[in-house]
Write a protein that holds these residues in place. Sequence first.
Motif, PDB file in Angstrom:
ATOM      1  N   MET A   5      -8.263 -33.021   3.711  1.00 29.33           N
ATOM      2  CA  MET A   5      -6.886 -32.453   3.845  1.00 29.33           C
ATOM      3  C   MET A   5      -6.635 -31.330   2.894  1.00 29.33           C
ATOM      4  SD  MET A   5      -4.722 -35.658   5.178  1.00 29.33           S
ATOM      5  CE  MET A   5      -5.650 -36.875   4.073  1.00 29.33           C
ATOM      6  N   ILE A   6      -5.725 -30.476   3.273  1.00 26.31           N
ATOM      7  CA  ILE A   6      -5.182 -29.618   2.239  1.00 26.31           C
ATOM      8  C   ILE A   6      -4.054 -30.441   1.894  1.00 26.31           C
ATOM      9  CG2 ILE A   6      -3.956 -27.523   1.870  1.00 26.31           C
ATOM     10  CD1 ILE A   6      -5.398 -26.403   4.205  1.00 26.31           C
ATOM     11  N   VAL A   7      -3.997 -30.532   0.313  1.00 32.33           N
ATOM     12  CA  VAL A   7      -2.915 -31.411  -0.606  1.00 32.33           C
ATOM     13  C   VAL A   7      -1.982 -30.574  -0.943  1.00 32.33           C
ATOM     14  CG1 VAL A   7      -2.562 -33.149  -2.111  1.00 32.33           C
ATOM     15  CG2 VAL A   7      -4.414 -33.243  -0.650  1.00 32.33           C
ATOM     16  N   VAL A  23     -11.500 -27.525 -11.849  1.00 29.65           N
ATOM     17  CA  VAL A  23     -10.055 -27.244 -11.158  1.00 29.65           C
ATOM     18  C   VAL A  23      -9.699 -28.099 -10.101  1.00 29.65           C
ATOM     19  CG1 VAL A  23      -8.592 -25.384 -10.422  1.00 29.65           C
ATOM     20  CG2 VAL A  23     -10.305 -24.925 -12.443  1.00 29.65           C
ATOM     21  N   ILE A  24      -8.509 -28.840 -10.005  1.00 25.70           N
ATOM     22  CA  ILE A  24      -8.033 -29.736  -9.129  1.00 25.70           C
ATOM     23  C   ILE A  24      -7.463 -28.922  -7.974  1.00 25.70           C
ATOM     24  CG2 ILE A  24      -6.584 -31.325  -8.395  1.00 25.70           C
ATOM     25  CD1 ILE A  24      -7.270 -33.020 -10.706  1.00 25.70           C
ATOM     26  N   GLY A  25      -6.249 -27.928  -8.573  1.00 23.96           N
ATOM     27  CA  GLY A  25      -5.595 -27.041  -7.406  1.00 23.96           C
ATOM     28  C   GLY A  25      -5.035 -25.862  -8.372  1.00 23.96           C
ATOM     29  N   LEU A  31      -7.351 -27.442  -2.160  1.00 30.52           N
ATOM     30  CA  LEU A  31      -8.268 -27.180  -1.129  1.00 30.52           C
ATOM     31  C   LEU A  31      -9.326 -28.304  -0.808  1.00 30.52           C
ATOM     32  CD1 LEU A  31      -8.124 -23.486  -1.056  1.00 30.52           C
ATOM     33  CD2 LEU A  31      -6.683 -24.800   0.479  1.00 30.52           C
ATOM     34  N   PRO A  32      -9.527 -28.521   0.297  1.00 29.28           N
ATOM     35  CA  PRO A  32     -10.992 -29.565   0.432  1.00 29.28           C
ATOM     36  C   PRO A  32     -12.264 -28.743   0.072  1.00 29.28           C
ATOM     37  CG  PRO A  32      -9.723 -29.117   2.419  1.00 29.28           C
ATOM     38  CD  PRO A  32      -9.048 -28.206   1.631  1.00 29.28           C
ATOM     39  N   ALA A  33     -12.903 -29.630  -0.530  1.00 33.05           N
ATOM     40  CA  ALA A  33     -14.364 -28.915  -1.111  1.00 33.05           C
ATOM     41  C   ALA A  33     -15.269 -28.095  -0.023  1.00 33.05           C
ATOM     42  CB  ALA A  33     -15.148 -30.448  -1.505  1.00 33.05           C
ATOM     43  N   SER A  34     -15.045 -28.306   1.312  1.00 34.88           N
ATOM     44  CA  SER A  34     -15.616 -27.748   2.244  1.00 34.88           C
ATOM     45  C   SER A  34     -14.970 -26.468   2.710  1.00 34.88           C
ATOM     46  CB  SER A  34     -15.989 -28.423   3.479  1.00 34.88           C
ATOM     47  OG  SER A  34     -14.773 -28.946   4.218  1.00 34.88           O
TER      48      SER A  34
END
Length: 401
Positions: free
Chosen positions: A110-112, A40-42, A62-65
């Motif tokens: 970053m939050i994209v 899942v990308i987003g 959301l960023p991985a972290s």
Amino acid sequence: MCLRIAKGTYPVYVMPKVLTLLFLSFSLFNLNGQPATDIVIGRAYSIDSKVLGETRQYMVSLPASYQGDDFYIDKSYPVMIVLDGERLFQLTASIVQTMSSGGTEQIPEMIVIGIPNTDRSRDMLPNYANEAVASGAVEFRRFIEEEFLPAADIAYRTTNCRILVGHSYSGLFAVDTFLETDSFKGFVAIDPSLWWDNQVLIKRVKELLARKETFTSSIYFGQANNPFNEGIEAGRLGRAVQAFTRTLDTLHVAGLRYQTHFYENEDHYSIPLITLYDGLQYLFEGYKFPLNQIKHSTAESIRQHYNALSERMGGQLPPPGKLLNQVGLYLLEDEERIADAIKILELSAGSYPNSHIPYLSLAEGYRQAGDTEKAITQYKRALELSPSNEEVKSRLAELKN
């Protein structure tokens, strides 16, 4: 305004046709007969806009972290708004994820957020012919600034470092926003349609920038070599981009930062990938930790470097924490650099105070320096943040004994 998750919220997947066929042929099981797991990308959501009088969809990566990372607990992140989200969201999210990971991060995580179009021409094209009537671009910018960004700040852990990305018509919108407001600190304008309305933005750029004594944003222009009008000055788009750049060259506004690159081997449709990569490198120039200078780095030089970058980008951009921690541990191997290593590990702990890991590393630094009391203090801090951590308990007990 109401921020809500739409009914039937769905993940955004990367699933090429070939993978889809394989996926179906194995009946949702992998080669070992185990249940398959989605990548899942987003996720997609919606927001009700009073400004636009409609419900707008958007996608978030959301960023991985962002969740479940022991080092970056409660960390806040820059926000990237991607226009033409139906085309550019997955691409941009993947590029950001790749460039912000891997141990030598080129840009911060970053939050994209991608915003798809409903009426692209209405929302993206400025209209200055009749300034008594607000154009759709003005209203769409109001929606982003007055409704969407405040809602995103409530829903997610964000900083004031904001990036806006657009291509073609939406690239024109990005340039217009760059000139009109201070809501974003960085822009990537991909083959922007600066020819629009007889190059109206080029005619207005001197007037718009004259209002500002200083400028606080950076913009990167990517120009394609379009097949029907080859050459850097060819065609209405090429002539317009170059004319806009030349106009910027004549201005002397403090803080005005921009760069234009002509991609000879890319056309209007192939240019987004490379422009996003190069543009992000330009906007976040200096973020990548200079590993080749480790032997000459001090905590103060690192602090000053990232403070200057944070000031330029309008939001907190601390040094890459995990990498900073590794640098400190690396320097501990040199007996002559233990004091420098401790300073760097102190900077790491100060930048990421909610994680036990920097304190654990800092305790090791004090232990090697022979300062048992300070080492015990740092182990206790680590244990407060991670009470069930057996490694911390073991090291603390060993040192006390």
